[in-house]
Design a protein around this motif. Structure first.
Motif, PDB file in Angstrom:
ATOM      1  N   ALA A 101      79.747   8.461  34.506  1.00 61.05           N
ATOM      2  CA  ALA A 101      80.435   9.477  33.704  1.00 61.05           C
ATOM      3  C   ALA A 101      80.717  10.728  34.534  1.00 61.05           C
ATOM      4  O   ALA A 101      81.765  11.351  34.386  1.00 61.05           O
ATOM      5  N   GLN A 102      79.791  11.076  35.422  1.00 59.88           N
ATOM      6  CA  GLN A 102      80.031  12.207  36.313  1.00 59.88           C
ATOM      7  C   GLN A 102      81.293  11.979  37.143  1.00 59.88           C
ATOM      8  O   GLN A 102      82.138  12.861  37.257  1.00 59.88           O
ATOM      9  N   LYS A 103      81.404  10.790  37.715  1.00 58.66           N
ATOM     10  CA  LYS A 103      82.536  10.483  38.595  1.00 58.66           C
ATOM     11  C   LYS A 103      83.848  10.325  37.821  1.00 58.66           C
ATOM     12  O   LYS A 103      84.902  10.709  38.318  1.00 58.66           O
ATOM     13  N   PHE A 159      84.558  11.419  34.476  1.00 62.00           N
ATOM     14  CA  PHE A 159      84.927  12.459  33.523  1.00 62.00           C
ATOM     15  C   PHE A 159      84.561  13.874  33.962  1.00 62.00           C
ATOM     16  O   PHE A 159      84.892  14.841  33.272  1.00 62.00           O
ATOM     17  N   GLY A 160      83.830  14.003  35.073  1.00 58.18           N
ATOM     18  CA  GLY A 160      83.435  15.318  35.548  1.00 58.18           C
ATOM     19  C   GLY A 160      82.442  16.020  34.635  1.00 58.18           C
ATOM     20  O   GLY A 160      82.423  17.242  34.555  1.00 58.18           O
ATOM     21  N   VAL A 161      81.612  15.264  33.957  1.00 57.33           N
ATOM     22  CA  VAL A 161      80.622  15.826  33.031  1.00 57.33           C
ATOM     23  C   VAL A 161      79.224  15.761  33.643  1.00 57.33           C
ATOM     24  O   VAL A 161      79.031  15.205  34.716  1.00 57.33           O
ATOM     25  N   LEU A 162      78.270  16.342  32.944  1.00 55.39           N
ATOM     26  CA  LEU A 162      76.851  16.272  33.319  1.00 55.39           C
ATOM     27  C   LEU A 162      76.595  16.835  34.722  1.00 55.39           C
ATOM     28  O   LEU A 162      75.799  16.308  35.486  1.00 55.39           O
ATOM     29  N   GLY A 163      77.315  17.886  35.044  1.00 57.02           N
ATOM     30  CA  GLY A 163      77.121  18.548  36.330  1.00 57.02           C
ATOM     31  C   GLY A 163      77.847  17.888  37.489  1.00 57.02           C
ATOM     32  O   GLY A 163      77.671  18.294  38.639  1.00 57.02           O
ATOM     33  N   ARG A 217      81.535  16.065  39.301  1.00 61.83           N
ATOM     34  CA  ARG A 217      82.957  16.365  39.410  1.00 61.83           C
ATOM     35  C   ARG A 217      83.716  15.044  39.434  1.00 61.83           C
ATOM     36  O   ARG A 217      83.223  14.029  39.923  1.00 61.83           O
ATOM     37  N   LYS A 218      84.920  15.072  38.893  1.00 64.17           N
ATOM     38  CA  LYS A 218      85.749  13.869  38.849  1.00 64.17           C
ATOM     39  C   LYS A 218      86.037  13.378  40.263  1.00 64.17           C
ATOM     40  O   LYS A 218      86.301  14.176  41.154  1.00 64.17           O
ATOM     41  N   CYS A 259      75.404   7.464  33.211  1.00 67.75           N
ATOM     42  CA  CYS A 259      75.596   8.906  33.381  1.00 67.75           C
ATOM     43  C   CYS A 259      76.163   9.227  34.761  1.00 67.75           C
ATOM     44  O   CYS A 259      77.017  10.109  34.898  1.00 67.75           O
TER      45      CYS A 259
END
Length: 127
Positions: free
Chosen positions: A25-27, A29-33, A35-36, A22
């Motif tokens: 994924a944040q790094k 796709f910029g998801v789960l609060g 940012r890419k 997770c």
């Protein structure tokens, strides 16, 4: 008792691997609060390691290698991002990096565990 211990270890490995993925994924796709961080080479490499190693650890495939790499990444992250802000992890906000580092080091020494894709593949009957 050993069966319970092996099962709990596998559950811990799955949860920790998923949570680490997770972060990746944040790094990526910029998801789960998050940012890419694709524009930053260090953020991109961290995202790839966290997402890829996290998934491998969670599913139990190449676990020892993935966990060893993840442990090293967390050690580097701690010393680059947190240690310059103070000695104690609780003060420099690096406690999560330290915890991940040592959990992944433990996982690297224990391997896939009872509930793993690798074990499932090895148990499949030959064709």
């Amino acid at each position: 008792m050993r069966i319970l211990s092996d099962t709990v270890y596998s559950i811990m490995r799955i949860v920790v691997g998923f949570l680490f993925a997770c972060h990746g994924a944040q790094k990526l796709f910029g998801v789960l609060g998050g940012r890419k961080e694709l524009h930053d080479p260090q953020g991109l490499v961290a995202g790839l390691i966290e997402f890829g190693a996290g998934l491998l650890i969670a599913i139990g495939l190449f676990t020892a290698i993935a966990a060893f790499i993840a442990s090293g990444e967390m050690a580097i992250a701690y010393f680059k991002a947190h240690a310059p802000r103070g000695f104690w992890p609780i003060v420099n906000r690096g406690e999560l990096a330290v915890i991940y580092c040592f959990i992944f080091l433990y996982i690297a020494t224990q391997g896939d565990g009872r509930l793993s894709l690798r074990r499932l593949i090895q148990k499949s009957p030959p064709k």
